[in-house]
Design a protein around this motif. Structure first.
Motif, PDB file in Angstrom:
ATOM      1  N   VAL A 163       6.145   7.817   3.135  1.00  0.00           N
ATOM      2  CA  VAL A 163       4.723   7.506   3.114  1.00  0.00           C
ATOM      3  C   VAL A 163       4.351   7.031   4.504  1.00  0.00           C
ATOM      4  O   VAL A 163       4.941   6.095   5.021  1.00  0.00           O
ATOM      5  N   THR A 205      -0.751  10.093   5.094  1.00  0.00           N
ATOM      6  CA  THR A 205      -1.115  10.089   3.681  1.00  0.00           C
ATOM      7  C   THR A 205      -2.322   9.193   3.401  1.00  0.00           C
ATOM      8  O   THR A 205      -2.771   9.111   2.272  1.00  0.00           O
ATOM      9  N   TRP A 256       1.112   9.423  -5.738  1.00  0.00           N
ATOM     10  CA  TRP A 256       1.662  10.758  -5.441  1.00  0.00           C
ATOM     11  C   TRP A 256       2.551  11.254  -6.575  1.00  0.00           C
ATOM     12  O   TRP A 256       2.406  12.385  -7.048  1.00  0.00           O
ATOM     13  N   PRO A 279      -7.132   2.341   0.583  1.00  0.00           N
ATOM     14  CA  PRO A 279      -6.256   2.747  -0.517  1.00  0.00           C
ATOM     15  C   PRO A 279      -5.813   1.550  -1.336  1.00  0.00           C
ATOM     16  O   PRO A 279      -5.787   0.416  -0.846  1.00  0.00           O
ATOM     17  N   ARG A 284       0.832  -1.204   0.000  1.00  0.00           N
ATOM     18  CA  ARG A 284       0.000   0.000   0.000  1.00  0.00           C
ATOM     19  C   ARG A 284       0.871   1.261   0.000  1.00  0.00           C
ATOM     20  O   ARG A 284       0.541   2.248  -0.653  1.00  0.00           O
ATOM     21  N   ARG A 343       0.667   4.179  -2.799  1.00  0.00           N
ATOM     22  CA  ARG A 343       0.462   5.596  -2.477  1.00  0.00           C
ATOM     23  C   ARG A 343       1.568   6.446  -3.099  1.00  0.00           C
ATOM     24  O   ARG A 343       1.327   7.550  -3.582  1.00  0.00           O
TER      25      ARG A 343
END
Length: 316
Positions: free
Chosen positions: A135, A139, A122, A146, A114, A118
């Protein structure tokens, strides 16, 4: 390079607290992504499971010093996976508009997959020169689930790994490093251990590493630990576990749910000289794995398995 703040949390997505969490953990939503901290509370011991590139991801995360690979994103986007980025950043978009995410980073959640997803999200919307240092829970979207790397990548696509002798690829060719980046680059280059990926047919995710006093073969294997350990024990009992007279089986370590057997090698031999011995060992190992369904371990093989267990450690 500038830094950008994390996105603000969004509202709850409406899943009932006692329903199974849609992330697939098996927990109720209120005890998983619906809890304070969300995904940060979920410990995933095998974060890359289900990806054809799982073994390569483990190798790049744990012991390959300088390497890059284009991520096989389902939508065809351009993001490069890197072992480590300047100052161990989670992601950066260089001034030449090339996007990178780093594997060897500090993490504050229990699911590296994950975190990487992310970082991908980003960096794809980052502006030139922006860097994401880490991260973390901040976030994550409150109440949301997510995506994981498995949601973003083609699951059957391999990684085309490119090894580098140093970290000069951190910067565009026409840019000279300065300040913290220059210092980080100097330190990173000084710490690199010479590493080569073995390329013989049937040998995947196996790396020759020159550790100074000796060289090693580190081979990330996809099989379940007990199955692999039994096959290694069968070879050990037969005296067939080495790669030849100039090698010996040293032990294994667990990393991200997989077992990584390690052999000590004659440092005077070039990495390419171990390609065929590794291929031969791979064929013996495949035969031993195939025989387990019809031939249980005998007494000598069980003793060998106990001995191999005594040479295991867990690093992740």
């Amino acid at each position: 390079m500038s830094k950008r703040t994390a996105p603000k949390p969004q509202a709850d997505i409406g899943i009932k607290p006692r329903q199974p969490c849609p992330c697939g953990s098996g927990k109720r939503y209120k005890a998983c992504h619906g809890a304070a901290g969300g995904a940060a509370n979920v410990i995933v011991t095998r974060p890359f499971e289900g990806l054809a590139a799982e073994c390569e991801l483990v190798a790049l995360r744990e012991f390959v010093p300088s390497a890059t690979a284009k991520l096989p994103l389902r939508d065809g986007g351009e993001v490069t996976l890197a072992t480590v980025l300047p100052m161990a950043a989670a992601a950066l978009r260089r001034n030449d508009d090339k996007a990178f995410i780093g594997l060897q980073v500090q993490t504050h959640s229990g699911d590296i997959s994950r975190d990487l997803a992310r970082a991908v999200d980003w960096v794809r919307s980052a502006e030139l020169g922006e860097t994401l240092s880490v991260v973390g829970p901040e976030t994550a979207e409150v109440g949301a689930v997510p995506p994981r790397l498995q949601d973003l990548l083609d699951p059957v696509a391999p990684l085309d790994v490119e090894l580098h002798k140093d970290f000069s690829w951190w910067l565009p060719e026409d840019v000279e490093p300065t300040g913290e980046v220059a210092l980080s680059l100097e330190r990173a280059n000084a710490a690199i251990m010479p590493t080569e990926r073995l390329t013989a047919e049937g040998v995947e995710s196996a790396y020759w590493v020159d550790a100074g006093e000796k060289a090693h073969l580190r081979w990330v294997r996809p099989e379940p630990e007990e199955q692999l350990l039994a096959a290694l024990a069968r070879l050990s009992a037969r005296g067939e576990l080495a790669l030849g007279e100039d090698s010996r089986y040293a032990g294994s370590f667990r990393a991200h749910g997989l077992l990584v057997p390690v052999w000590d090698l004659d440092r005077e031999k070039h990495a390419r000289e171990w390609d065929e011995p590794a291929a031969e060992l791979g064929r013996r190992l495949a035969e031993a794995l195939g025989s387990l369904d019809t031939e249980p371990l005998n007494a000598a093989e069980r003793r060998a398995r106990d001995g191999l267990r005594g040479r295991q450690i867990t690093i992740r």
